[in-house]
Design an enzyme around this catalytic site. Structure first.
Site, mmCIF file in Angstrom:
data_model
loop_
_atom_site.group_PDB
_atom_site.id
_atom_site.type_symbol
_atom_site.label_atom_id
_atom_site.label_comp_id
_atom_site.label_asym_id
_atom_site.label_seq_id
_atom_site.Cartn_x
_atom_site.Cartn_y
_atom_site.Cartn_z
ATOM 1 C CB THR A 174 -6.956 -5.911 -10.700
ATOM 2 O OG1 THR A 174 -5.702 -6.159 -10.034
ATOM 3 C CG2 THR A 174 -7.676 -7.245 -10.823
ATOM 4 C CB ILE A 175 -1.846 -5.218 -12.971
ATOM 5 C CG1 ILE A 175 -1.499 -4.952 -11.508
ATOM 6 C CG2 ILE A 175 -1.933 -3.948 -13.773
ATOM 7 C CD1 ILE A 175 -0.060 -4.485 -11.294
ATOM 8 C CG ASP A 176 -3.113 -7.499 -8.337
ATOM 9 O OD1 ASP A 176 -2.044 -7.069 -8.800
ATOM 10 O OD2 ASP A 176 -3.676 -7.006 -7.342
HETATM 11 O O1 F6P Z 1 -4.040 -4.350 -6.999
HETATM 12 C C1 F6P Z 1 -3.116 -3.756 -7.837
HETATM 13 C C2 F6P Z 1 -1.834 -3.466 -7.128
HETATM 14 O O2 F6P Z 1 -0.932 -2.868 -8.037
HETATM 15 C C3 F6P Z 1 -1.193 -4.659 -6.420
HETATM 16 O O3 F6P Z 1 -0.499 -5.495 -7.294
HETATM 17 C C4 F6P Z 1 -0.322 -3.969 -5.419
HETATM 18 O O4 F6P Z 1 -0.069 -4.790 -4.296
HETATM 19 C C5 F6P Z 1 -1.139 -2.763 -5.015
HETATM 20 O O5 F6P Z 1 -2.063 -2.541 -6.070
HETATM 21 C C6 F6P Z 1 -0.347 -1.502 -4.806
HETATM 22 O O6 F6P Z 1 -1.233 -0.517 -4.413
HETATM 23 P P1 F6P Z 1 -0.883 1.024 -4.306
HETATM 24 O O7 F6P Z 1 -0.848 1.586 -5.688
HETATM 25 O O8 F6P Z 1 -1.997 1.584 -3.513
HETATM 26 O O9 F6P Z 1 0.448 1.125 -3.641
#
Ligand code: F6P
Length: 353
Positions: free
Chosen positions: A130-132
């Site tokens: 995860t990038i997070d």
């Molecule tokens: O968990 C990775 C992430 O990119 C978060 O940083 C972000 O809040 C979320 O996913 C965005 O999700 P989606 O691609 O479903 O809009």
């Protein structure tokens, strides 16, 4: 009790994509083939496991994907735990396909699902991505380094244009409920202030930083704003707290975004500078992984396959220090790794009012 002989495994990518997923898939496949197993690629995350959507992965089918962003298997945020019969369907399909193990490459959501499936009897190992970078039990997750690189490149570019026009630039980055991307990119990009969920930043402090710089002749500022940053409004006529607007997606997952613009609208009321916002969004998740992410994905992918070989199911492959270790899913699923306060404090050294 004699252990079964592994003959066939499945690999899937769940949740939001990130750079490095293909490198991890390649590592899982090539290590598994060396163990003498057959590998099925499960398409679109847990949805593919519920619907029996798979393709056979060979040595050649993962050739050339190491530097490529996204995931050749596709991904989805579908949560089988929220579907009636979701778990039963998965267990039946895994049995029918003869899967002796499943490697799920994913983040927080994937960990929760994997733990429930493991408890229900599915032999599963998770490889964290995860990038997070918010997964408990591992120092780094696949994709984080690349996202930080993308954000820093953006900050560098925004700095020169902000300086030319004496602007205050608010750069909104992803990270969900943790400020890892913001803190790392803000430090590396030399931002004047870094706003994260873990630390409530006062509007008055931010104004002091920006005004202080202006008085010292630096009439531009870069402020990195994590998408779930906490900002306390503590100025005349501006009271309360500022949080990201949220909405739910089709799977009931909370989506954030837009706090930089909200903050800009408040700042414009109290400072004279031209305040602009840039939301980096999914740019942080796209494109080719950095060398670090390719190596990390390769190490975790190979180790994930080795955990299957050792039949250490119900675990996550993790990096601690520079060592690969296995972490029980019970110790990581459902938790969020927040930014280490010591790490955040480093950024405060450079916040000069
Ligand atoms: O968990 C990775 C992430 O990119 C978060 O940083 C972000 O809040 C979320 O996913 C965005 O999700 P989606 O691609 O479903 O809009």
């Amino acid at each position: 009790m004699p252990k079964m002989q592994i003959q066939r495994i499945g690999v899937l990518t769940g949740g939001g994509d990130c750079p490095g997923l293909n490198a991890a898939i390649r590592a899982v496949v090539r290590r598994s083939l060396r163990h003498g197993w057959e590998v099925y690629g499960i398409l679109e995350g847990f949805y593919g496991l519920m619907e029996g959507k798979v393709r056979n992965l060979t040595f050649d089918s993962v050739s050339g994907i190491l530097p490529v962003g996204g995931t050749i298997l596709g991904s989805s945020r579908i949560n089988p735990l929220a579907q009636q019969e979701g778990i039963r369907k998965i267990l039946e399909n895994a049995e029918e396909m003869g899967l002796d193990g499943v490697i799920a490459i994913g983040g927080e959501g994937t960990l929760r699902i994997a733990l429930a499936l493991h408890k229900a009897g599915l032999p599963v190992v998770v490889v964290p991505k995860t990038i997070d970078n918010d997964v408990v039990g591992t120092d780094f997750t696949i994709g984080f380094d690349t996202a930080v690189h993308v954000a820093v490149e953006a900050i560098d570019r925004l700095t020169t244009t902000a300086e030319s026009h004496n602007r205050v630039m608010l750069v909104e980055v992803m990270g969900r409920h943790a400020g890892w991307i913001a803190t790392a990119a803000g430090i590396a990009g030399g931002a004047e202030a870094i706003l994260v969920p873990e630390h409530a930043f006062k509007l008055s402090e931010l104004v002091k930083l920006i005004e202080g710089r202006r008085l010292r002749g630096r009439r531009f500022s870069i402020v990195v704003v994590s998408e779930d940053a906490k900002v306390v409004l503590d100025m005349a006529r501006l009271k309360g707290a500022l949080r990201s607007p949220t909405r739910k997606d089709e799977y009931g997952e909370v989506k954030m975004g837009g706090i930089a613009e909200l903050l800009a609208s408040k700042l414009r009321k109290v400072i004279d500078s031209d305040v602009r916002t840039v939301v980096l969004g999914h740019v942080q998740r796209g494109g080719t992984p950095t060398a670090y992410d390719r190596v990390l994905a390769t190490r975790l992918g190979v180790f994930g396959a080795d955990l299957v070989q050792q039949q250490k199911f119900g675990t996550m492959a993790a990096l601690q220090g520079n060592r690969l270790v296995s972490v029980p899913l019970t110790k990581t699923a459902g938790k969020v790794k927040k930014v280490d306060p010591e790490f955040y404090k480093i950024s405060q050294v450079f916040q000069v009012p």
